[in-house]
Write a protein that holds these residues in place. Structure first.
Motif, PDB file in Angstrom:
ATOM      1  N   LEU B  73     -11.036   4.962  -1.622  1.00  0.00           N
ATOM      2  CA  LEU B  73      -9.584   4.951  -1.454  1.00  0.00           C
ATOM      3  C   LEU B  73      -9.043   6.363  -1.201  1.00  0.00           C
ATOM      4  CD1 LEU B  73      -7.789   2.533  -1.482  1.00  0.00           C
ATOM      5  CD2 LEU B  73      -7.418   2.853  -3.922  1.00  0.00           C
ATOM      6  N   LYS B  74      -9.669   7.339  -1.864  1.00  0.00           N
ATOM      7  CA  LYS B  74      -9.200   8.724  -1.705  1.00  0.00           C
ATOM      8  C   LYS B  74      -9.343   9.185  -0.249  1.00  0.00           C
ATOM      9  CE  LYS B  74      -9.974  13.326  -3.548  1.00  0.00           C
ATOM     10  NZ  LYS B  74     -10.756  14.137  -4.498  1.00  0.00           N
ATOM     11  N   PHE B  81      -0.419   7.402   4.551  1.00  0.00           N
ATOM     12  CA  PHE B  81       0.659   7.722   3.607  1.00  0.00           C
ATOM     13  C   PHE B  81       1.385   9.031   3.850  1.00  0.00           C
ATOM     14  CE2 PHE B  81      -2.403   5.012   1.386  1.00  0.00           C
ATOM     15  CZ  PHE B  81      -1.598   3.909   1.185  1.00  0.00           C
ATOM     16  N   ARG B  82       0.696  10.066   4.316  1.00  0.00           N
ATOM     17  CA  ARG B  82       1.379  11.340   4.544  1.00  0.00           C
ATOM     18  C   ARG B  82       1.397  11.652   6.023  1.00  0.00           C
ATOM     19  NH1 ARG B  82      -0.691  15.933   0.492  1.00  0.00           N
ATOM     20  NH2 ARG B  82      -2.677  14.874   0.701  1.00  0.00           N
ATOM     21  N   LEU B 154     -10.665  -2.708  -2.917  1.00  0.00           N
ATOM     22  CA  LEU B 154     -10.237  -1.341  -3.224  1.00  0.00           C
ATOM     23  C   LEU B 154      -8.836  -1.307  -3.838  1.00  0.00           C
ATOM     24  CD1 LEU B 154     -11.444   0.761  -0.154  1.00  0.00           C
ATOM     25  CD2 LEU B 154     -12.604   0.361  -2.325  1.00  0.00           C
ATOM     26  N   ARG B 155      -8.106  -2.414  -3.709  1.00  0.00           N
ATOM     27  CA  ARG B 155      -6.711  -2.465  -4.208  1.00  0.00           C
ATOM     28  C   ARG B 155      -5.842  -1.432  -3.497  1.00  0.00           C
ATOM     29  NH1 ARG B 155      -5.650  -7.157  -6.421  1.00  0.00           N
ATOM     30  NH2 ARG B 155      -7.524  -7.942  -7.381  1.00  0.00           N
ATOM     31  N   LYS B 157      -3.056   0.102  -0.804  1.00  0.00           N
ATOM     32  CA  LYS B 157      -1.644  -0.214  -0.545  1.00  0.00           C
ATOM     33  C   LYS B 157      -1.323  -0.096   0.948  1.00  0.00           C
ATOM     34  CE  LYS B 157      -0.808   0.304  -5.123  1.00  0.00           C
ATOM     35  NZ  LYS B 157      -0.159  -0.589  -6.065  1.00  0.00           N
ATOM     36  N   ARG B 183       6.015   8.381   6.908  1.00  0.00           N
ATOM     37  CA  ARG B 183       5.120   9.016   5.955  1.00  0.00           C
ATOM     38  C   ARG B 183       3.894   9.568   6.658  1.00  0.00           C
ATOM     39  NH1 ARG B 183       6.005   6.922   0.588  1.00  0.00           N
ATOM     40  NH2 ARG B 183       7.710   5.475   0.655  1.00  0.00           N
TER      41      ARG B 183
END
Lengths: 54, 183
Positions: B73-74, B81-82, B154-155, B157, B183
């Protein structure tokens, strides 16, 4: 209480606001978040957070 | 209208990247499909607010990297997101460069495609890039990550700028094409 920033996505956990979507009440310190709490924006765990310098 | 029906659609998870001069950008994308076989063409859809969209528009080239299920996920979060306007997503990670100059991440990637934009079709908030396949590489072995795996195992988003995002209110209303920086 210190704010903590997610180093993966930039989300900032503000203890004054908590994380109502994950049933974390306002006033909950970052240290008191459950171990399985995850970033509400990107989903990584607490270990990816760092304290925000005031 | 039951918007939950949209969750029955299946997708993969990809890193789509581009380069304009020395500027590199990349994002996480679920909307990549092959549309023709001879010659092979792929369609790539992304939000028009994204930095990678800006680079792709000026370069006319994009790359697609197919993520493997072992991508953490990382790693995915780094590309999602960014905005690349605020954060260099290719700093400090291993990456390769395709003939077009477009980068692709070396880790957690099974295959990479080098694409030339043939047609860019604005679709309200998003841009549909129809692309000719110019190069294709197999880079690893494993199972390609699906959107379902990302969400359920992985849950992971979904940010509001993704085509697959459904707002908590679930209005299904069209997002504006322009607005504050994504984002």
């Amino acid at each position: 209480m210190k704010k903590y920033k997610c180093e993966v996505c930039g989300y900032i956990y503000d203890p004054q606001q908590g994380d109502p979507d994950s049933n974390v009440a306002p006033g909950t310190a970052f240290e008191d978040l459950p171990d399985d709490w995850v970033c509400p924006v990107c989903g990584v765990g607490k270990e990816e957070f760092s304290p925000v310098a005031e | 209208m039951n918007l939950d029906a949209l969750f029955c659609l299946t997708y993969g998870i990809y890193v789509v990247s581009s380069r304009a001069g020395q500027r590199l950008g990349g994002l996480i994308c679920n909307t990549v499909i092959q549309v023709t076989a001879e010659p092979p063409r792929l369609a790539v859809v992304m939000n028009r607010r994204h930095y990678t969209h800006e680079l792709a528009g000026s370069a006319g080239r994009v790359s697609v990297a197919v993520l493997s299920e072992d991508a953490p996920l990382k790693f995915i979060g780094r590309f999602g997101f960014r905005s690349g306007r605020d954060f260099d997503k290719y700093a400090d990670i291993a990456y390769g460069t395709l003939p077009s100059g477009c980068p692709y991440p070396r880790d957690f990637v099974l295959a990479a495609f080098d694409l030339a934009v043939e047609r860019a079709v604005p679709v309200a908030s998003h841009m549909l890039f129809v692309c000719l396949l110019e190069e294709a590489l197999i880079l690893g072995e494993g199972r390609p990550m699906t959107y379902a795996y990302y969400r359920e195992v992985l849950r992971g988003k979904t940010p509001p700028t993704a085509p697959s995002y459904v707002s908590p209110a679930g209005s299904g209303k069209e997002q504006p094409p322009e607005g504050e920086t994504g984002r």
